[in-house]
Design a protein around this motif. Sequence first.
Motif, PDB file in Angstrom:
ATOM      1  N   GLN A 319      36.690  10.533  20.403  1.00 32.73           N
ATOM      2  CA  GLN A 319      36.979  11.215  19.137  1.00 32.73           C
ATOM      3  C   GLN A 319      36.967  12.743  19.298  1.00 32.73           C
ATOM      4  O   GLN A 319      36.414  13.479  18.473  1.00 32.73           O
ATOM      5  N   LEU A 320      37.608  13.213  20.363  1.00 33.85           N
ATOM      6  CA  LEU A 320      37.669  14.644  20.652  1.00 33.85           C
ATOM      7  C   LEU A 320      38.994  15.233  20.184  1.00 33.85           C
ATOM      8  O   LEU A 320      40.023  14.560  20.190  1.00 33.85           O
ATOM      9  N   ILE A 321      38.957  16.495  19.799  1.00 31.33           N
ATOM     10  CA  ILE A 321      40.182  17.206  19.439  1.00 31.33           C
ATOM     11  C   ILE A 321      40.424  18.320  20.459  1.00 31.33           C
ATOM     12  O   ILE A 321      39.495  18.850  21.062  1.00 31.33           O
ATOM     13  N   THR A 322      41.681  18.673  20.665  1.00 31.29           N
ATOM     14  CA  THR A 322      42.056  19.687  21.643  1.00 31.29           C
ATOM     15  C   THR A 322      41.840  21.083  21.068  1.00 31.29           C
ATOM     16  O   THR A 322      42.369  21.409  20.005  1.00 31.29           O
ATOM     17  N   LEU A 323      41.094  21.914  21.795  1.00 27.77           N
ATOM     18  CA  LEU A 323      40.758  23.258  21.312  1.00 27.77           C
ATOM     19  C   LEU A 323      41.288  24.361  22.228  1.00 27.77           C
ATOM     20  O   LEU A 323      40.967  25.535  22.033  1.00 27.77           O
ATOM     21  N   GLY A 324      42.102  23.982  23.222  1.00 33.61           N
ATOM     22  CA  GLY A 324      42.696  24.979  24.102  1.00 33.61           C
ATOM     23  C   GLY A 324      42.666  24.520  25.546  1.00 33.61           C
ATOM     24  O   GLY A 324      42.565  23.332  25.840  1.00 33.61           O
ATOM     25  N   TRP A 325      42.730  25.486  26.452  1.00 32.08           N
ATOM     26  CA  TRP A 325      42.744  25.161  27.874  1.00 32.08           C
ATOM     27  C   TRP A 325      42.093  26.291  28.665  1.00 32.08           C
ATOM     28  O   TRP A 325      41.882  27.382  28.154  1.00 32.08           O
ATOM     29  N   ILE A 326      41.761  25.986  29.917  1.00 31.16           N
ATOM     30  CA  ILE A 326      41.108  26.946  30.796  1.00 31.16           C
ATOM     31  C   ILE A 326      41.764  26.843  32.164  1.00 31.16           C
ATOM     32  O   ILE A 326      42.129  25.752  32.607  1.00 31.16           O
ATOM     33  N   HIS A 327      41.974  27.980  32.820  1.00 29.02           N
ATOM     34  CA  HIS A 327      42.538  27.936  34.172  1.00 29.02           C
ATOM     35  C   HIS A 327      42.105  29.168  34.966  1.00 29.02           C
ATOM     36  O   HIS A 327      41.630  30.157  34.391  1.00 29.02           O
ATOM     37  N   THR A 328      42.273  29.085  36.280  1.00 28.64           N
ATOM     38  CA  THR A 328      41.875  30.171  37.164  1.00 28.64           C
ATOM     39  C   THR A 328      43.073  31.007  37.589  1.00 28.64           C
ATOM     40  O   THR A 328      44.208  30.517  37.628  1.00 28.64           O
ATOM     41  N   HIS A 329      42.785  32.269  37.887  1.00 28.16           N
ATOM     42  CA  HIS A 329      43.704  33.149  38.617  1.00 28.16           C
ATOM     43  C   HIS A 329      42.963  33.511  39.911  1.00 28.16           C
ATOM     44  O   HIS A 329      42.199  34.485  39.928  1.00 28.16           O
ATOM     45  N   PRO A 330      43.154  32.740  40.972  1.00 28.16           N
ATOM     46  CA  PRO A 330      42.336  32.925  42.179  1.00 28.16           C
ATOM     47  C   PRO A 330      42.386  34.330  42.769  1.00 28.16           C
ATOM     48  O   PRO A 330      41.370  34.830  43.279  1.00 28.16           O
ATOM     49  N   SER A 331      43.545  34.972  42.734  1.00 26.09           N
ATOM     50  CA  SER A 331      43.668  36.282  43.379  1.00 26.09           C
ATOM     51  C   SER A 331      44.169  37.369  42.432  1.00 26.09           C
ATOM     52  O   SER A 331      44.468  38.477  42.869  1.00 26.09           O
ATOM     53  N   THR A 333      44.052  39.265  38.243  1.00 23.04           N
ATOM     54  CA  THR A 333      43.146  39.597  37.142  1.00 23.04           C
ATOM     55  C   THR A 333      43.309  38.580  36.010  1.00 23.04           C
ATOM     56  O   THR A 333      44.154  37.684  36.070  1.00 23.04           O
ATOM     57  N   ALA A 334      42.504  38.747  34.970  1.00 23.48           N
ATOM     58  CA  ALA A 334      42.543  37.840  33.818  1.00 23.48           C
ATOM     59  C   ALA A 334      43.581  38.318  32.815  1.00 23.48           C
ATOM     60  O   ALA A 334      43.406  39.365  32.176  1.00 23.48           O
ATOM     61  N   PHE A 335      44.685  37.598  32.683  1.00 21.58           N
ATOM     62  CA  PHE A 335      45.746  37.908  31.727  1.00 21.58           C
ATOM     63  C   PHE A 335      46.568  36.635  31.542  1.00 21.58           C
ATOM     64  O   PHE A 335      46.302  35.610  32.182  1.00 21.58           O
ATOM     65  N   LEU A 336      47.547  36.664  30.655  1.00 19.86           N
ATOM     66  CA  LEU A 336      48.451  35.527  30.476  1.00 19.86           C
ATOM     67  C   LEU A 336      49.814  35.896  31.054  1.00 19.86           C
ATOM     68  O   LEU A 336      50.470  36.823  30.576  1.00 19.86           O
ATOM     69  N   SER A 337      50.233  35.162  32.088  1.00 21.16           N
ATOM     70  CA  SER A 337      51.555  35.363  32.672  1.00 21.16           C
ATOM     71  C   SER A 337      52.618  34.809  31.730  1.00 21.16           C
ATOM     72  O   SER A 337      52.300  34.180  30.714  1.00 21.16           O
ATOM     73  N   ILE A 355      42.376  28.361  22.118  1.00 20.87           N
ATOM     74  CA  ILE A 355      42.198  29.533  22.973  1.00 20.87           C
ATOM     75  C   ILE A 355      42.601  29.208  24.405  1.00 20.87           C
ATOM     76  O   ILE A 355      42.596  28.047  24.831  1.00 20.87           O
ATOM     77  N   ALA A 356      42.959  30.256  25.144  1.00 18.82           N
ATOM     78  CA  ALA A 356      43.233  30.149  26.580  1.00 18.82           C
ATOM     79  C   ALA A 356      42.173  30.972  27.300  1.00 18.82           C
ATOM     80  O   ALA A 356      42.089  32.186  27.101  1.00 18.82           O
ATOM     81  N   ILE A 357      41.351  30.303  28.113  1.00 16.73           N
ATOM     82  CA  ILE A 357      40.344  31.003  28.911  1.00 16.73           C
ATOM     83  C   ILE A 357      40.892  31.177  30.317  1.00 16.73           C
ATOM     84  O   ILE A 357      41.313  30.205  30.953  1.00 16.73           O
ATOM     85  N   VAL A 358      40.916  32.422  30.800  1.00 17.91           N
ATOM     86  CA  VAL A 358      41.406  32.716  32.146  1.00 17.91           C
ATOM     87  C   VAL A 358      40.237  33.257  32.969  1.00 17.91           C
ATOM     88  O   VAL A 358      39.634  34.268  32.605  1.00 17.91           O
ATOM     89  N   CYS A 359      39.927  32.581  34.073  1.00 15.29           N
ATOM     90  CA  CYS A 359      38.850  32.996  34.961  1.00 15.29           C
ATOM     91  C   CYS A 359      39.449  33.653  36.203  1.00 15.29           C
ATOM     92  O   CYS A 359      40.272  33.032  36.891  1.00 15.29           O
ATOM     93  N   ALA A 360      39.041  34.870  36.480  1.00 20.46           N
ATOM     94  CA  ALA A 360      39.528  35.607  37.649  1.00 20.46           C
ATOM     95  C   ALA A 360      38.344  35.871  38.574  1.00 20.46           C
ATOM     96  O   ALA A 360      37.725  36.939  38.520  1.00 20.46           O
TER      97      ALA A 360
END
Length: 419
Positions: A319-331, A333-337, A355-360
């Motif tokens: 019974q979960l709802i989608t609240l966004g996504w998370i991904h890495t930028h290995p090399s 910075t943190a931004f949205l391409s 929300i979109a979480i970007v981990c750098a």
Amino acid sequence: MSKAVNNMGMSIVEPQERIKHLSHYGNLIEVDRNMPVTRYYRSGTEMLRMANVYLNEGNHENAFILYLRYMTLFIEKIRQHPDYPSIKSEVKAINKRIKDEIMPTTEKLRAKLLSHYQREYEQFLANKEAERARELERERQRQKELANREAAGSTVPSLIPANLHVQIDVNNQPTAPDLTLLDQVVYPNDFPTGANRTNLPNSGLLLPTGDTNVDKTANAHATKPIFDRSQKPQYNRSDSLLAGSLRTVNVPGDTMDVFLKLAQANTSKNIETCGVLAGHLAHNQLYITHIITPQQQGTPDSCNTMHEEQIFDVQDQMQLITLGWIHTHPSQTAFLSSVDLHTHMSYQMMMPEAIAIVCAPKYNATGFFILTPHYGLDYIAQCRQTGFHPHPNDPPLFMEAQHIKMDNNSKVKVIDLRR
């Protein structure tokens, strides 16, 4: 007439107008022909999930809006999608559920809300009439006292002390008055300090006379009304479904650390990793509780999910709802391409708070992003280019999310479908 006017020149929305107001928000859903039709099917499932939560919590206005939105989507709007024939059988089952369950529930909510609004409105008018009568009585008393003073020949007392006078010397020249006596003069305070002024909350029920548009952001400033405001009918303006604002998304404090550990093997190979953020709704706030890591294919600057149906199965079971996504930028910075912008558009179209979480990790940085609601979301929805491609930077297409709240007391859970 559909409105009454209070002593501030503002209009009080009557019960039927309030129902129309809710119905307007219930119709606020559009279908993008380029969005996979299955996304709308999933969105409808999560819409009902949230509506049921609101209903169980007694938030009848939000439940009413979401049930209406669900019916608007599947009875009317979904037919505009070019891939509608492919889900005709699913929609047929949905329409049967609408007829048997959702429509009767919505009509009961409508009647309950209308009855509640009517009671509030009648109480407000009764209080206002009683205050008007009290004000008239106070005015009669003031006029009576004034007449009594005039009849008694009363005069306005002098503000100059009786012992303050100008003396004449023997040469008939005026001498200076004794200025020390001025300390005895009482000066009236003609200017209020402002302590009797107050900010009026933008309730959604007080509308400028002749204007039916509700201001979603500004607070009205006016003199405090005489009538009892505790009895005034009002909307809950903190509610995003009514006010157009975004509900708070609570993010467990360990989310980024946990995800970076999941992604470590890929990160060491300069390959992106992605996951779905899922959770639940409670008391009009959204709570991320899980990272679902789907089967995926990654490159140094992109990541594509596979077998989405597995994600849906897990969400339905829990019974979960989608609240966004998370991904890495290995090399990077943190931004949205440009590719990230298109990926996030599909999330934010279904859930405005997504929300979109970007981990750098290379830069030890994290970004929490959304598409700008009044420009970026529409611009990307209309962009037909694929892969990496240039976008204009002004006005900005994405921004830092302002509606998140870090919760260091909660821990995120992981469901790794890659294994």
